[in-house]
Design a protein around this motif. Structure first.
Motif, PDB file in Angstrom:
ATOM      1  N   ASP A   1       0.822  -1.212   0.000  1.00 39.33           N
ATOM      2  CA  ASP A   1       0.000   0.000   0.000  1.00 39.33           C
ATOM      3  C   ASP A   1       0.858   1.265   0.000  1.00 39.33           C
ATOM      4  O   ASP A   1       0.391   2.330  -0.409  1.00 39.33           O
ATOM      5  N   ARG A   2       2.110   1.162   0.436  1.00 42.49           N
ATOM      6  CA  ARG A   2       2.992   2.334   0.471  1.00 42.49           C
ATOM      7  C   ARG A   2       3.829   2.479  -0.795  1.00 42.49           C
ATOM      8  O   ARG A   2       4.529   3.476  -0.958  1.00 42.49           O
ATOM      9  N   THR A   3       3.803   1.494  -1.690  1.00 44.19           N
ATOM     10  CA  THR A   3       4.682   1.521  -2.877  1.00 44.19           C
ATOM     11  C   THR A   3       3.895   1.386  -4.174  1.00 44.19           C
ATOM     12  O   THR A   3       4.436   0.939  -5.181  1.00 44.19           O
ATOM     13  N   ARG A   4       2.635   1.798  -4.174  1.00 44.72           N
ATOM     14  CA  ARG A   4       1.787   1.610  -5.347  1.00 44.72           C
ATOM     15  C   ARG A   4       1.596   2.892  -6.165  1.00 44.72           C
ATOM     16  O   ARG A   4       0.626   3.020  -6.916  1.00 44.72           O
ATOM     17  N   GLN A   5       2.516   3.845  -6.035  1.00 48.55           N
ATOM     18  CA  GLN A   5       2.406   5.090  -6.786  1.00 48.55           C
ATOM     19  C   GLN A   5       2.477   4.784  -8.293  1.00 48.55           C
ATOM     20  O   GLN A   5       3.346   4.043  -8.752  1.00 48.55           O
TER      21      GLN A   5
ATOM     22  N   ILE B   1       5.990  -8.006 -15.709  1.00 48.48           N
ATOM     23  CA  ILE B   1       6.138  -9.437 -15.471  1.00 48.48           C
ATOM     24  C   ILE B   1       4.815 -10.162 -15.719  1.00 48.48           C
ATOM     25  O   ILE B   1       3.740  -9.567 -15.665  1.00 48.48           O
ATOM     26  N   ARG B   2       4.929 -11.445 -16.011  1.00 44.73           N
ATOM     27  CA  ARG B   2       3.766 -12.249 -16.400  1.00 44.73           C
ATOM     28  C   ARG B   2       3.108 -12.948 -15.207  1.00 44.73           C
ATOM     29  O   ARG B   2       2.025 -13.523 -15.343  1.00 44.73           O
ATOM     30  N   ASN B   3       3.740 -12.905 -14.032  1.00 43.44           N
ATOM     31  CA  ASN B   3       3.172 -13.570 -12.858  1.00 43.44           C
ATOM     32  C   ASN B   3       1.804 -12.993 -12.501  1.00 43.44           C
ATOM     33  O   ASN B   3       1.530 -11.818 -12.774  1.00 43.44           O
ATOM     34  N   PRO B   4       0.955 -13.795 -11.871  1.00 41.49           N
ATOM     35  CA  PRO B   4      -0.237 -13.194 -11.250  1.00 41.49           C
ATOM     36  C   PRO B   4       0.229 -12.283 -10.122  1.00 41.49           C
ATOM     37  O   PRO B   4       1.194 -12.595  -9.421  1.00 41.49           O
ATOM     38  N   ILE B   5      -0.431 -11.144  -9.960  1.00 41.12           N
ATOM     39  CA  ILE B   5       0.046 -10.142  -9.002  1.00 41.12           C
ATOM     40  C   ILE B   5      -1.081  -9.679  -8.087  1.00 41.12           C
ATOM     41  O   ILE B   5      -2.264  -9.783  -8.416  1.00 41.12           O
ATOM     42  N   GLY B   6      -0.674  -9.160  -6.928  1.00 41.25           N
ATOM     43  CA  GLY B   6      -1.618  -8.567  -5.992  1.00 41.25           C
ATOM     44  C   GLY B   6      -1.299  -7.104  -5.776  1.00 41.25           C
ATOM     45  O   GLY B   6      -0.174  -6.658  -6.019  1.00 41.25           O
ATOM     46  N   VAL B   7      -2.285  -6.362  -5.331  1.00 36.78           N
ATOM     47  CA  VAL B   7      -2.109  -4.948  -5.005  1.00 36.78           C
ATOM     48  C   VAL B   7      -2.811  -4.686  -3.674  1.00 36.78           C
ATOM     49  O   VAL B   7      -4.007  -4.974  -3.543  1.00 36.78           O
ATOM     50  N   LYS B   8      -2.077  -4.190  -2.694  1.00 45.83           N
ATOM     51  CA  LYS B   8      -2.701  -3.801  -1.429  1.00 45.83           C
ATOM     52  C   LYS B   8      -3.481  -2.490  -1.645  1.00 45.83           C
ATOM     53  O   LYS B   8      -2.968  -1.543  -2.254  1.00 45.83           O
ATOM     54  N   VAL B   9      -4.695  -2.450  -1.122  1.00 45.49           N
ATOM     55  CA  VAL B   9      -5.565  -1.282  -1.288  1.00 45.49           C
ATOM     56  C   VAL B   9      -5.953  -0.767   0.093  1.00 45.49           C
ATOM     57  O   VAL B   9      -6.618  -1.472   0.863  1.00 45.49           O
ATOM     58  N   GLY B  10      -5.526   0.457   0.409  1.00 44.62           N
ATOM     59  CA  GLY B  10      -5.800   1.052   1.707  1.00 44.62           C
ATOM     60  C   GLY B  10      -6.735   2.238   1.621  1.00 44.62           C
ATOM     61  O   GLY B  10      -7.206   2.607   0.536  1.00 44.62           O
ATOM     62  N   PRO B  11      -7.001   2.888   2.751  1.00 42.30           N
ATOM     63  CA  PRO B  11      -7.959   4.002   2.785  1.00 42.30           C
ATOM     64  C   PRO B  11      -7.520   5.235   2.005  1.00 42.30           C
ATOM     65  O   PRO B  11      -8.351   6.083   1.680  1.00 42.30           O
ATOM     66  N   SER B  12      -6.228   5.359   1.698  1.00 45.45           N
ATOM     67  CA  SER B  12      -5.761   6.528   0.956  1.00 45.45           C
ATOM     68  C   SER B  12      -5.877   6.352  -0.561  1.00 45.45           C
ATOM     69  O   SER B  12      -5.569   7.271  -1.318  1.00 45.45           O
ATOM     70  N   MET B  13      -6.330   5.198  -1.012  1.00 50.45           N
ATOM     71  CA  MET B  13      -6.469   4.935  -2.444  1.00 50.45           C
ATOM     72  C   MET B  13      -7.771   5.542  -2.972  1.00 50.45           C
ATOM     73  O   MET B  13      -8.867   5.176  -2.546  1.00 50.45           O
ATOM     74  N   ALA B  14      -7.647   6.483  -3.919  1.00 48.90           N
ATOM     75  CA  ALA B  14      -8.834   7.073  -4.543  1.00 48.90           C
ATOM     76  C   ALA B  14      -9.403   6.102  -5.574  1.00 48.90           C
ATOM     77  O   ALA B  14      -8.679   5.293  -6.153  1.00 48.90           O
ATOM     78  N   ASN B  15     -10.705   6.195  -5.818  1.00 41.18           N
ATOM     79  CA  ASN B  15     -11.340   5.293  -6.788  1.00 41.18           C
ATOM     80  C   ASN B  15     -10.699   5.392  -8.163  1.00 41.18           C
ATOM     81  O   ASN B  15     -10.418   4.381  -8.815  1.00 41.18           O
ATOM     82  N   GLU B  16     -10.458   6.622  -8.610  1.00 39.54           N
ATOM     83  CA  GLU B  16      -9.881   6.827  -9.935  1.00 39.54           C
ATOM     84  C   GLU B  16      -8.459   6.276 -10.006  1.00 39.54           C
ATOM     85  O   GLU B  16      -8.042   5.733 -11.038  1.00 39.54           O
TER      86      GLU B  16
ATOM     87  N   VAL C   1      -8.583   2.411 -10.439  1.00 40.62           N
ATOM     88  CA  VAL C   1      -8.913   2.001 -11.808  1.00 40.62           C
ATOM     89  C   VAL C   1      -7.745   2.255 -12.745  1.00 40.62           C
ATOM     90  O   VAL C   1      -7.420   1.426 -13.602  1.00 40.62           O
ATOM     91  N   ARG C   2      -7.081   3.381 -12.582  1.00 35.70           N
ATOM     92  CA  ARG C   2      -5.925   3.689 -13.423  1.00 35.70           C
ATOM     93  C   ARG C   2      -4.807   2.674 -13.198  1.00 35.70           C
ATOM     94  O   ARG C   2      -4.147   2.243 -14.143  1.00 35.70           O
ATOM     95  N   LEU C   3      -4.597   2.282 -11.961  1.00 36.02           N
ATOM     96  CA  LEU C   3      -3.576   1.282 -11.655  1.00 36.02           C
ATOM     97  C   LEU C   3      -3.903  -0.036 -12.355  1.00 36.02           C
ATOM     98  O   LEU C   3      -3.012  -0.692 -12.933  1.00 36.02           O
ATOM     99  N   LEU C   4      -5.175  -0.441 -12.311  1.00 37.64           N
ATOM    100  CA  LEU C   4      -5.580  -1.667 -12.997  1.00 37.64           C
ATOM    101  C   LEU C   4      -5.379  -1.550 -14.504  1.00 37.64           C
ATOM    102  O   LEU C   4      -4.979  -2.516 -15.165  1.00 37.64           O
ATOM    103  N   ASP C   5      -5.641  -0.368 -15.058  1.00 35.19           N
ATOM    104  CA  ASP C   5      -5.410  -0.152 -16.488  1.00 35.19           C
ATOM    105  C   ASP C   5      -3.944  -0.351 -16.852  1.00 35.19           C
ATOM    106  O   ASP C   5      -3.617  -0.858 -17.938  1.00 35.19           O
ATOM    107  N   ILE C   6      -3.052   0.022 -15.939  1.00 36.97           N
ATOM    108  CA  ILE C   6      -1.613  -0.070 -16.221  1.00 36.97           C
ATOM    109  C   ILE C   6      -1.117  -1.508 -16.119  1.00 36.97           C
ATOM    110  O   ILE C   6      -0.415  -1.993 -17.013  1.00 36.97           O
ATOM    111  N   VAL C   7      -1.466  -2.194 -15.034  1.00 36.65           N
ATOM    112  CA  VAL C   7      -0.902  -3.532 -14.816  1.00 36.65           C
ATOM    113  C   VAL C   7      -1.690  -4.631 -15.525  1.00 36.65           C
ATOM    114  O   VAL C   7      -1.187  -5.743 -15.708  1.00 36.65           O
TER     115      VAL C   7
END
Length: 268
Positions: free
Chosen positions: A50-54, A66-81, A84-90
């Protein structure tokens, strides 16, 4: 630790079964299907904290490649937009199974954030697996200066997560816990999180506090969580089965309700 992960990254041929599936997706967009891709060979599943998802920083850039399946920690400071933008990238091709979202809000903040995050992802069309991490958002310092977590707060976030997913027509796909079954020579569990069926108090944390990083649920507390989850899903299956029976025989359902929901033996 990017230098470590990068050193374990290799380029390999994409398995034919995956390449065939990808070619169907990419052909619709007029994109070539790569025969080789980069894989992190040190682990099957990796996640971004959650601290390194900029969005413009190195962690996202590395995971995008990378081709591996990946996870993303989502915390209270994550805006909705931003989510979605992060998902568009990865996951620009919106490939099912590619991304797991691991939510970690804290028991007191989950109601303010989870539902809107679920709705934003649903509206974006991104297929994700939702996982609840009820540990990291509920860390605090005890009165005796030890880093700890309350079993009650962990269960509160977990039950809230289940409730909100149901209300949003979503489904919780997993739970991320930090726990240990470690016992000392006398057969006693570690004492790092308060509460649970053993009613561990803050005064008892110092008895067998052995973590060098994050406080873990011990043997008994881990079983407490397992049984609570098991009972929840058992009850859910029973309710679904009963609903299916009622749908198949609605007249019986009405009669059953009029009789107060009791069996003949119970009425006697």
């Amino acid at each position: 630790m990017l230098p470590y992960e990068e050193a374990l990254t290799r380029e390999f041929s994409v398995p034919s079964s995956i390449r065939h599936r990808e070619s169907n997706i990419r052909s619709q967009a007029g994109q070539p299907t790569p025969k080789k891709q980069f894989y992190n060979t040190g682990a099957h599943f990796l996640w971004i904290g959650d601290r390194t998802r900029q969005l413009t920083h190195a962690h996202i850039e590395y995971f995008r490649g990378i081709r591996n399946p990946i996870g993303v920690k989502v915390g209270p400071s994550m805006a909705n937009e931003e989510l979605v933008r992060l998902l568009d990238i990865v996951n620009p091709d919106k490939e099912a199974g590619r991304v797991t979202l691991i939510t970690r809000y804290g028991a007191k903040k989950i109601d303010a954030h989870l539902a809107s995050h679920i709705t934003a992802v649903q509206e974006s069309g991104h297929p994700v697996v939702w996982v609840c991490d009820p540990m990291h958002g509920n860390t605090h310092t005890s009165s005796n200066g030890l880093k700890t977590r309350s079993f009650g707060s962990i269960i509160e976030e977990l039950t809230s997560c289940l409730r909100i997913h149901t209300a949003c027509n979503s489904r919780l796909g997993g739970v991320s816990l930090e726990f240990t079954g470690e016992l000392n020579d006398e057969g006693f569990s570690v004492t790092e999180c308060t509460g649970g069926s053993m009613e561990l108090s803050e005064d008892e944390l110092g008895l067998r506090y052995q973590s060098f990083c994050d406080p873990r649920l011990n043997f008994e507390q881990s079983l407490d969580v397992a049984f609570l989850l098991s009972n929840h899903f058992k009850q859910e299956r029973k309710e679904q089965a009963q609903a299916a029976k009622n749908a198949a025989n609605p007249s019986r359902d009405v009669l059953f309700a009029e009789l107060g929901g009791r069996t003949p033996a119970e009425r006697v």
